[in-house]
Design an enzyme around this catalytic site. Sequence first.
Site, mmCIF file in Angstrom:
data_model
loop_
_atom_site.group_PDB
_atom_site.id
_atom_site.type_symbol
_atom_site.label_atom_id
_atom_site.label_comp_id
_atom_site.label_asym_id
_atom_site.label_seq_id
_atom_site.Cartn_x
_atom_site.Cartn_y
_atom_site.Cartn_z
ATOM 1 N NE ARG A 65 44.812 18.601 35.148
ATOM 2 C CZ ARG A 65 45.404 19.300 34.198
ATOM 3 N NH1 ARG A 65 44.892 20.465 33.841
ATOM 4 N NH2 ARG A 65 46.498 18.855 33.601
ATOM 5 C CE LYS A 172 50.752 29.965 16.865
ATOM 6 N NZ LYS A 172 51.516 30.484 17.989
ATOM 7 C CG ASP A 201 49.452 28.259 11.372
ATOM 8 O OD1 ASP A 201 48.718 29.155 11.829
ATOM 9 O OD2 ASP A 201 50.614 28.467 10.989
ATOM 10 C CG HIS A 202 44.728 30.652 14.180
ATOM 11 N ND1 HIS A 202 45.785 30.572 15.054
ATOM 12 C CD2 HIS A 202 44.568 31.976 13.916
ATOM 13 C CE1 HIS A 202 46.230 31.786 15.316
ATOM 14 N NE2 HIS A 202 45.511 32.658 14.643
ATOM 15 C CE LYS A 206 43.768 35.015 10.530
ATOM 16 N NZ LYS A 206 42.538 35.400 11.225
ATOM 17 C CD GLU A 240 49.271 40.251 17.604
ATOM 18 O OE1 GLU A 240 48.344 40.093 18.430
ATOM 19 O OE2 GLU A 240 50.295 39.562 17.594
ATOM 20 C CG ASP A 259 53.597 33.717 19.474
ATOM 21 O OD1 ASP A 259 53.084 32.644 19.829
ATOM 22 O OD2 ASP A 259 52.936 34.760 19.329
ATOM 23 C CG HIS A 264 50.858 32.320 12.588
ATOM 24 N ND1 HIS A 264 50.104 31.175 12.624
ATOM 25 C CD2 HIS A 264 50.669 32.914 13.796
ATOM 26 C CE1 HIS A 264 49.494 31.085 13.792
ATOM 27 N NE2 HIS A 264 49.826 32.120 14.518
ATOM 28 C CE LYS A 364 52.117 39.394 21.202
ATOM 29 N NZ LYS A 364 50.720 39.448 20.727
#
Length: 516
Positions: A65, A172, A201-202, A206, A240, A259, A264, A364
């Site tokens: 934008r 996602k 899906d990253h 891997k 994490e 999430d 994942h 987390k």
Amino acid sequence: MSVADGIEHLESAVPIAGRKAPPCAVVIFGAAGDLTQRKLVPSLYNLANQRLLTSTGTAVIGIGRREIGDLEFREHLGRELAGHIGGSFDPGVWNWLAPRTSYVRGNFDEPEMYARLAEALERARTQLGTQGNVLFYLAVAPEYFGLIARNLKEHGLLDERDGEWRRVIVEKPFGHDLGSARALNRELSETLRESQVYRIDHYLGKETVQNLMVLRFSNAIFEPIWNRRYIDHVQITVAETLGVEKRGGYYDKAGALRDMVPNHIFQLISLVAMEPPISFQADAVRDEQCKALRAIQPYSPEDVQRKVVRGQYAAGMAGGRQLPEYRAEHAVDPGSSTETFVAMKLAIDNWRWSDVPFYLRVGKALPRRTTEIAIQFRRPPMMLFRNTEVDRTKSNVLVIRIQPDEGIALKFGAKVPGASLRLGSVYMDFSYSDHFGSTPATGYERLLFDGMLGDQTLFQRADMVEASWAVVDPILALWKTLPPAHFPNYHAGTSGPAEANELLERDGRHWRNNLD
């Protein structure tokens, strides 16, 4: 800077993977977003550095934008890229990629923007040799997927003529429950064929995740014992040390379950649990993944209460930093009941995995950052050691480390040196960085490259997405009616709520890695 600049730096080099991507334009919707700056542009840079992009047919077009021109857009990307790549940044590679990069301004619902995009694609075809091939990357919120796809269709930008191809990568989350996932799939199917849709899906980018199939199906020592006769249970941990950082607004609506688990975690489970495919063709692999997901036993309300644990962190020290409690994080509701930790016990109802529990946990603000899959084998019988000093035998464990130190380790028993018979545990440990060296990567390189090649193996299919949400939906439904009574229930820097340990202890097991 001209298109010719930087060619000498890369032109004569042999591609590391043995082949290059075909000519194409990569169009990124959401070019000013965090994902583009941190992952997508560095991934394209890494692909260029590995000589995987064709020198006479590569173009990158950003959509945003902001009122900026091509030169300002390139300078901004260059500054951001140097910061994300760090000490390995090579200006020569960016000098090759930058002149192939342009910018189109406009809103996603603005017809004039799509007209300008059509002109930019035609310039890329005639001036840069993209041959009319386009990979659209929707790095935007899911509510824009259908809008953008419809506009691309209406303006003829999805038409495939004379051997051209048009493909669309979507990020996602693929919905927030089963109903929304089905609606999103339906909306995309109105304008795109399934063969054109790449749900990314990253995690599947891997190396260790990709190596799961190779580990299982190319090594005769593993596949014969990959079943209920030899395996006691499977553990998957995604931990994490960070809190929600600046994602509080998004995370408070999603939570750890939405999430991480339907995407994942279930992708990892499907690769561990799938039957051998008839080939490594995309649909052959995804057929078996989908069968594994559909075989997960559905949860009753009673199952949810007994087999699923949720948690939310209180203030504490994690990852060397003092974290506030979740409810005090930026953009989080002070009375939030959103979970930041989930532990679950799953059962896969098929011949191979009957009576083999799958335990998973994701959270987390935990003590260590780690993602791993642990295959715990059954203990051997004690009869051979009956009249020795050995009081019990220990299980063999195959540990597949996904991050931060990608590798594979096998734990087995060995005799401790000395006059008496005592057993100790030793590891055979393989690390990717030690064996193959460290290659800078974001996790998106392989997926972008596969999108250019038209290989959908590492991308989710519509039925896989819906099968995953079908497992999660009963949990969400019960949690909606029964809010948690004791949040927060673990301190930042600890390994989660006590109920997560009890989940395994009831079965006479424990978490292999206590994270402390």
